[in-house]
Design a protein around this motif. Structure first.
Motif, short mmCIF file in Angstrom:
data_model
loop_
_atom_site.label_atom_id
_atom_site.label_comp_id
_atom_site.label_asym_id
_atom_site.label_seq_id
_atom_site.Cartn_x
_atom_site.Cartn_y
_atom_site.Cartn_z
N ALA A 191 3.60 -77.45 -31.59
CA ALA A 191 2.86 -76.19 -31.72
C ALA A 191 3.74 -74.98 -31.48
CB ALA A 191 1.69 -76.18 -30.74
N PHE A 192 4.81 -75.16 -30.69
CA PHE A 192 5.68 -74.03 -30.39
C PHE A 192 6.36 -73.48 -31.64
CE2 PHE A 192 6.50 -76.04 -25.95
CZ PHE A 192 5.25 -75.61 -25.53
N ALA A 193 6.50 -74.31 -32.68
CA ALA A 193 7.19 -73.88 -33.90
C ALA A 193 6.52 -72.66 -34.52
CB ALA A 193 7.23 -75.03 -34.92
N TYR A 194 5.21 -72.53 -34.37
CA TYR A 194 4.53 -71.36 -34.93
C TYR A 194 5.04 -70.08 -34.30
CZ TYR A 194 0.94 -67.97 -36.10
OH TYR A 194 0.30 -66.85 -36.54
N PHE A 195 5.24 -70.08 -33.00
CA PHE A 195 5.73 -68.89 -32.31
C PHE A 195 7.17 -68.59 -32.73
CE2 PHE A 195 2.34 -70.72 -29.85
CZ PHE A 195 1.58 -69.63 -29.46
N HIS A 196 7.97 -69.65 -32.95
CA HIS A 196 9.33 -69.45 -33.44
C HIS A 196 9.30 -68.80 -34.83
CE1 HIS A 196 9.95 -72.06 -30.14
NE2 HIS A 196 10.11 -73.19 -30.78
N SER A 197 8.33 -69.20 -35.66
CA SER A 197 8.26 -68.66 -37.02
C SER A 197 7.90 -67.17 -37.00
CB SER A 197 7.25 -69.45 -37.86
OG SER A 197 5.91 -69.12 -37.53
N LEU A 198 7.10 -66.76 -36.04
CA LEU A 198 6.78 -65.33 -35.92
C LEU A 198 8.01 -64.54 -35.48
CD1 LEU A 198 3.25 -65.45 -34.20
CD2 LEU A 198 3.76 -64.99 -36.61
N ALA A 199 8.75 -65.08 -34.50
CA ALA A 199 9.97 -64.41 -34.04
C ALA A 199 10.99 -64.31 -35.17
CB ALA A 199 10.56 -65.16 -32.85
N ARG A 200 10.97 -65.28 -36.04
CA ARG A 200 11.89 -65.29 -37.19
C ARG A 200 11.65 -64.10 -38.10
NH1 ARG A 200 11.54 -69.88 -41.85
NH2 ARG A 200 13.71 -69.85 -42.55
N THR A 201 10.45 -63.54 -38.06
CA THR A 201 10.12 -62.36 -38.87
C THR A 201 10.08 -61.10 -38.00
OG1 THR A 201 7.74 -62.76 -38.58
CG2 THR A 201 8.80 -63.75 -40.51
N ARG A 203 8.66 -60.53 -35.17
CA ARG A 203 7.36 -60.20 -34.56
C ARG A 203 7.10 -61.13 -33.38
NH1 ARG A 203 3.34 -61.03 -39.37
NH2 ARG A 203 4.72 -62.82 -39.64
N MET A 204 6.36 -60.62 -32.41
CA MET A 204 5.91 -61.40 -31.25
C MET A 204 7.10 -62.03 -30.51
SD MET A 204 2.80 -60.63 -31.79
CE MET A 204 1.90 -61.48 -30.52
N ILE A 205 8.15 -61.23 -30.32
CA ILE A 205 9.37 -61.73 -29.68
C ILE A 205 9.11 -62.12 -28.22
CG2 ILE A 205 11.77 -61.22 -29.08
CD1 ILE A 205 11.26 -61.40 -32.08
N GLY A 206 8.33 -61.31 -27.52
CA GLY A 206 8.02 -61.62 -26.12
C GLY A 206 7.26 -62.92 -25.98
N SER A 207 6.28 -63.13 -26.84
CA SER A 207 5.52 -64.38 -26.81
C SER A 207 6.44 -65.57 -27.06
CB SER A 207 4.42 -64.37 -27.88
OG SER A 207 3.47 -63.35 -27.63
N ASN A 208 7.36 -65.42 -28.01
CA ASN A 208 8.29 -66.52 -28.29
C ASN A 208 9.24 -66.75 -27.13
OD1 ASN A 208 9.30 -68.49 -30.25
ND2 ASN A 208 11.17 -67.26 -30.22
N ASN A 209 9.66 -65.68 -26.45
CA ASN A 209 10.50 -65.87 -25.26
C ASN A 209 9.75 -66.68 -24.19
OD1 ASN A 209 12.61 -64.42 -26.37
ND2 ASN A 209 12.07 -62.49 -25.38
N MET A 210 8.47 -66.37 -24.02
CA MET A 210 7.65 -67.13 -23.07
C MET A 210 7.57 -68.59 -23.49
SD MET A 210 5.40 -66.93 -20.43
CE MET A 210 4.56 -65.34 -20.42
N ILE A 211 7.32 -68.82 -24.76
CA ILE A 211 7.21 -70.19 -25.27
C ILE A 211 8.52 -70.95 -25.06
CG2 ILE A 211 7.03 -71.54 -27.41
CD1 ILE A 211 4.33 -70.58 -26.27
#
Length: 347
Positions: A191-201, A203-211
């Protein structure tokens, strides 16, 4: 189940077995049966963090103005789903630590339980920042209401509950640990891959750092529980049967197929990654947990992580020699990190 002895002065400090064994109750880290437990303990303590370290101001702007309605929906549902899994993990580790007779192994299990509680609190931090009350209610009810998600989770929860109901059974313990490996190494990490995909664009860098903080913890947990599975086979050879191995491989395959079915639903309409990419990633993660536990790889043809962007955006940022780098948790490489513009995605 009989209460455990908090202290027994008639036996040695070093445990005879990790379950159903004997030990004084004194945890002498210089005199433990499996020295790797000290290494794992130090590694887990070395990653301690709290959710308030992550700033989400920019994420809130992205969530409100840069994410599509579908992307917001997926963000909400996944944070609710992850909260459910970590809540179950926290309670499972509590019972497992209670039944463990090796103080060093119990100490690590209890530490994992504490981290799972922190992870649940961290998802709460994400949802409380981004979601209004109605959205949060929908997100946290999703694991109870979405059919594919309920079906995906059903069998792993049943095996864990079987052990909770009968903690004296070594067979049920083995199957609960197997279910927990899937929960940790596939359902969480996938499930974490979704957050990585947002950071890749961008967006949502802080959320991805948390993940990524959570992800590094989960990788360590997968190693710990894979090690416990291997020790269990060594100490209880009656569990190491052809029937158990056949059950194990079939169970893992079923879980992977259910994960793929769930992914096809939840990631429908998401442009940052494809279902094929995600399916490859899940198969790769499956092989990782199999190797950790000393189990035959289920997908031997899928030995490399094909979507390299997951390494770029799916690892905790570190500083080495003044350069921002990211570590590959699965292959123990260190790669230079540079944020991509978003052009030329290898989808």
């Amino acid at each position: 189940m009989k209460p455990f002895r908090v202290f027994n002065g008639e036996v040695n400090n070093k445990a005879t077995k990790i379950f159903k064994g004997e030990a004084s109750g004194i945890c002498d880290w210089d005199d433990i049966k499996y020295p790797v437990m000290l290494e794992l303990n130090r590694a887990m303590f070395g990653e301690f963090w709290i959710e308030d370290e992550i700033r989400l101001n920019e994420d809130l702007k992205h969530y409100r103005h840069s994410l599509t309605d579908r992307e917001r929906y997926v963000y909400n549902i996944l944070t609710g789903m992850l909260t459910q899994l970590d809540s179950v993990a926290n309670r499972f580790n509590f019972l497992l630590g209670y039944t463990c007779t090796d103080p060093s192994v119990a100490a690590n299990i209890q530490l994992v339980g504490a981290f799972e509680g922190l992870h649940a609190r961290s998802y709460q931090y994400l949802t409380s920042t981004m979601l209004n009350a109605e959205e949060k209610k929908e997100a946290f009810n999703a694991p109870k209401e979405l059919p594919l998600l309920k079906e995906r989770n059903k069998e792993i929860f049943e095996l864990i509950q079987d052990f909770v109901d009968d903690p004296e059974s070594m067979d049920k313990l083995y199957k609960a640990l197997l279910a927990y490996l899937v929960l940790e190494g596939i359902y969480f990490t996938g499930a974490f891959a979704y957050f990585h995909s947002l950071a890749r664009t961008n967006r949502m860098i802080g959320s991805n750092n948390m993940i990524n903080l959570i992800k590094e913890d989960e990788v360590q947990h997968s190693v710990l529980f894979g090690t416990i599975m291997q020790i269990l086979m060594l100490e209880f050879p009656e569990l190491n049967t052809k029937e158990n191995m056949e059950f194990t491989l079939e169970f893992i395959k079923r879980c992977v197929e259910k994960e793929k079915a769930w992914a096809a639903f939840i990631f429908d309409g998401i442009d940052n990654m494809t279902i094929n990419e995600y399916s490859d990633y899940v198969e790769y993660l499956t092989n990782v947990i199999c190797r950790n536990a000393g189990i035959q790889e289920v997908f031997p043809e899928n030995k490399e992580l094909r979507s390299k962007w997951i390494l770029t955006y799916g690892s905790k940022k570190k500083k080495e020699g003044g350069l921002a780098t990211r570590s590959d948790f699965f292959q123990t490489n260190v790669i230079n990190y540079s944020h991509e513009s978003g052009d030329g995605f290898d989808l």
